[in-house]
Design an enzyme around this catalytic site. Structure first.
Site, PDB file in Angstrom:
ATOM      1  N   LYS A  35       0.862  -1.183   0.000  1.00  0.00           N
ATOM      2  CA  LYS A  35       0.000   0.000   0.000  1.00  0.00           C
ATOM      3  C   LYS A  35       0.902   1.237   0.000  1.00  0.00           C
ATOM      4  CE  LYS A  35      -3.853   2.237   2.360  1.00  0.00           C
ATOM      5  NZ  LYS A  35      -3.232   3.574   2.427  1.00  0.00           N
ATOM      6  N   GLU A  80      -0.909   5.840  -7.737  1.00  0.00           N
ATOM      7  CA  GLU A  80      -0.400   6.657  -6.646  1.00  0.00           C
ATOM      8  C   GLU A  80       0.854   7.411  -7.082  1.00  0.00           C
ATOM      9  OE1 GLU A  80      -1.714   7.064  -2.481  1.00  0.00           O
ATOM     10  OE2 GLU A  80      -2.484   5.990  -4.220  1.00  0.00           O
TER      11      GLU A  80
END
Length: 749
Positions: free
Chosen positions: A128, A184
């Protein structure tokens, strides 16, 4: 009723107060992290606070607030960039912190899909990334738009800046006609250190802030000089599928030219997921970029489609977070802040300390019990150690809200340190601050005469999710509230501002920060908000427990302001009898607990209902209709009815309504179905679709799902074993269908 039952009731009231405190703190952190790129606590503290909120909402579902941050994503987009409405909402992720959370996630997925223990279920696991979410839209293989997540629905248009990032392709070969890539933006540790040493602009607290601040530069040339990177991990709108599975779809993104994480792995059981998480954590320090956990996703995309979404998170994904980080520092003083509902909230002012890469100088202390070293039931926490000014305290962060104090080092406590005396009067207005039995929060009784409450209510009124008046933010509200010539003391004053005398307006134009043009823009922004969507108006009133989601639900249900007011007025007598009965029950439980006997709850409730004047069939029906709305519990309903029944508060609302025109709600989605706008109730057991999936499908088709049958119910879906609800539906003439007919309507037959 035993003594334990009395404690349980006290715990429930304490939970309500703690939920209110957590909602405020998590919301503040969300704004700082997503909207301002300036977090004031760590990911670990944020996660701990949000997890505690989720635990309380799970234990007390009827206390879950509609404005809870567990029901929304991110924060509103910042000013300075054009706004982009996402074709598909950019969701957040549900969090897990232990093996049990992962096991529960798998069990929920299997139950939702009705998968047996022997049926295979594959999941992907990947790091993550702790960066800034960015969506890239390609049309005919050409990058046409890049947008930040924003609040999940509307983000910022940063196309020019995104095109300067080397990892982002400008053209794709062999891509679908429409492709939105989700990923991201991040910065490596090495590049982050070099940027802070370069002397270019501000010094950033951590790589995530540096990446977000760099992407949000007004001048793309500045962004181009910043060493930004991009990992792709998902997608939004598609003209055709990328693959049949999550794993293969991400591999397809890599083939198209995107950087994807090489640590992604395919798993088939919990053991594999935990092993992958542990392996990723071991590599955390050597990866060269920040991560804060692992993400698990159901691999089969057809399963993902069936699982769908909750309000803010997909049911098919889980973020398994890493443990929190801690640090020790000195607690310099304890300050008391007063919120818009009158709650006195203690805040610890700390000697600044770095925790998890972020400098922390404030921490939440929750309430007076927490300071004293006990929980809401009186049991000891921290082994009974209290917290005093001057103490050395252990601070931990589990996210992006105010950090929390975990422990106290008594060996370093000064000999003259005194227990903290929690105030019994409001520090802002001097009114008595009372703590109701069983409530963990002490509240100022000054109401709108308390300047702190009045100012906070006005700030809420002009907030983004409410009236969102350009040029009238929190700082301006504080200025106008204290102004003797052009005061704003209640919402109606905002709309009469432009009608004040000429001398006052001249003074405003000469005030620092206000020239003639800015005053004209402010007045124009105020005029623009004289017509306001019903849901925004309801939320803006700042009624306790009534948040954004509940406001939207009420707006859809009643449709217009007049219908809402009429319904609340009709329901008032029944609500009063309900409150009287519950107060009597609470007193009986407390007395029974003190006497060590079993409480006569049913007897007391029945007596009050029989002795109190009958509110009449109309009032009973209006009350039943209100509490029967899915997501509107009795606590929220009482708060709503009470607000409109109080003379002073109602007078203020009426003065506001004399200045504005609420717009009727339009609940119809773009795609109409045969159940759009209708109210449905499910009962019994469905054999081929779980209740959760059926409810999600109905709401996605524009229907309202209620928990009980009433005269407003349009359709009852009766599975096997349907009982009282089916009988009541028959009595009221409500249409009843079986599961086969429901599957046909839902397109799943």
């Amino acid at each position: 009723m035993t003594q334990n039952d009395g404690k349980a009731e006290s715990g429930r009231k304490a939970a309500m107060a703690e939920i209110a405190d957590l909602v405020a703190r998590v919301s503040a952190a969300d704004r700082a992290y997503h909207g301002e790129d300036a977090p004031f606590i760590s990911d670990a503290e944020y996660d701990a606070l949000k997890r505690r909120l989720q635990e309380l909402e799970h234990l007390h579902p009827d206390l879950a607030r509609a404005d809870s941050p567990t029901r929304r994503v991110g924060a509103p987009p910042a000013d300075g960039f054009g706004k982009v409405t996402h074709a598909q909402r950019m969701m957040s992720l549900a969090n897990g912190f232990a093996r049990e959370d992962v096991e529960d996630f798998i069990a929920r997925v299997r139950n939702f899909l009705n998968l047996g223990p022997d049926q295979p279920l594959a999941l992907t696991a990947e790091p993550k990334i702790d960066g800034l979410s960015l969506s890239l839209r390609y049309e005919s293989g050409v990058l046409v738009q890049a947008a930040t997540r924003g609040d999940g629905v509307v983000g910022e248009n940063v196309t020019a800046n995104a095109m300067t990032i080397p990892d982002i392709p400008h053209r794709l070969i062999g891509a679908p006609e429409i492709l939105e890539v989700r990923g991201e933006v991040y910065m490596t540790h090495e590049d982050f250190a070099a940027l802070n040493l370069s002397g270019e602009g501000k010094v950033f607290a951590n790589p995530r802030n540096a990446a977000a601040g760099s992407l949000r530069q007004i001048d793309p040339a500045v962004t181009a000089r910043r060493p930004l990177r991009y990992f792709a991990y998902g997608w939004g709108a598609l003209s055709e599928p990328l693959a049949l599975t999550q794993f293969d779809a991400v591999r397809r993104l890599a083939e198209l030219g995107f950087q994807t994480n090489p640590l992604m792995r395919l798993c088939h059981d919990v053991e594999c997921l935990i092993e992958t998480w542990a392996a990723i954590e071991k590599q955390r320090a050597s990866l060269g970029y920040d991560i804060d956990g692992a993400v698990y996703k159901v691999d089969d995309l057809s399963y993902q489609a069936r699982l769908g979404f909750r309000a803010t998170t997909p049911r098919w994904a889980l973020a398994h977070k890493f443990p929190a980080e801690t640090a020790w520092t000195r607690l310099e003083r304890i300050e008391i802040q007063v919120g818009r509902t009158g709650a006195l909230s203690p805040v610890a002012r700390l000697a600044p300390v770095t925790v998890g890469g972020v400098v922390v100088s404030n921490a939440t202390l929750h309430n007076e019990d927490y300071i004293a070293g006990r929980d809401s039931t009186g049991a000891a926490i921290r082994e009974g150690r209290d917290i005093r000014e001057g103490d050395w305290v252990q601070v931990y962060r589990a996210g992006d809200v105010i950090p929390k104090i975990a422990d106290v080092d008594l060996s370093r406590r000064a000999n003259d340190a005194r227990p903290f005396a929690f105030p019994t009067h409001c520090p802002e207005c001097g009114a008595e601050a009372i703590r109701e039995p069983g409530d963990s929060v002490r509240r100022c009784t000054g109401g709108m005469t308390c300047p702190a409450q009045a100012v906070e209510k006005l700030k809420h009124f002009v907030s983004r999710a409410a009236f969102d008046i350009d040029g009238l933010g929190a700082k301006q509200i504080e200025m106008f509230f204290a102004d003797p010539v052009l005061p704003i003391r209640e919402p109606a004053d905002i709309f009469t501002l432009a009608k004040r005398d000429a001398a006052g307006l001249t003074r405003l134009k000469n005030r620092e920060g206000f020239g003639e043009r800015s005053v004209e823009k402010l007045f124009a922004a105020i005029e623009k908000r004289r017509r306001i969507p019903l849901a925004r108006l309801i939320f803006a009133l700042g009624i306790r427990h009534v948040g954004e989601v509940a406001s939207a639900t009420l707006a859809r249900h009643y449709g217009s302001w007049s219908a809402l007011v009429e319904a609340l007025e009709r329901a008032a007598p029944a609500a009063e009898r309900h409150v009287a009965a519950e107060d009597a029950v609470a007193r009986e439980r407390a007395a029974a607990a003190a006497e060590g006997r079993r409480a006569r709850v049913k007897e007391v409730r029945d007596r009050i209902w029989s002795e109190a004047p009958d509110p009449g069939a109309e009032a009973r029906a209006a009350w039943a209709d209100l509490v029967g709305i899915d997501g509107i519990g009795e606590v929220l309903a009482v708060s709503l009815v009470t607000a409109f029944a109080q003379k002073a508060e109602r007078a203020g609302i009426d003065r506001l309504l004399a200045q504005i025109s609420p717009l009727d709600a339009d609940s119809a989605p773009e795609t109409q179905t045969e159940i759009t706008g209708k109210t449905l109730v499910f009962t019994g057991t469905l054999e081929r679709m779980t209740r959760a999936e059926a409810k999600a499908r109905a709401e996605a088709m524009g229907a309202k799902v209620a928990g009980s049958v009433s005269a407003r119910t349009d359709l009852l879906i009766a599975g096997s074993g349907a009982g009282a609800k089916a009988a009541k539906a028959s009595e009221l003439g409500v249409t009843v269908i079986d599961e086969d007919e429901w599957l046909r309507i839902a397109g799943a037959g």
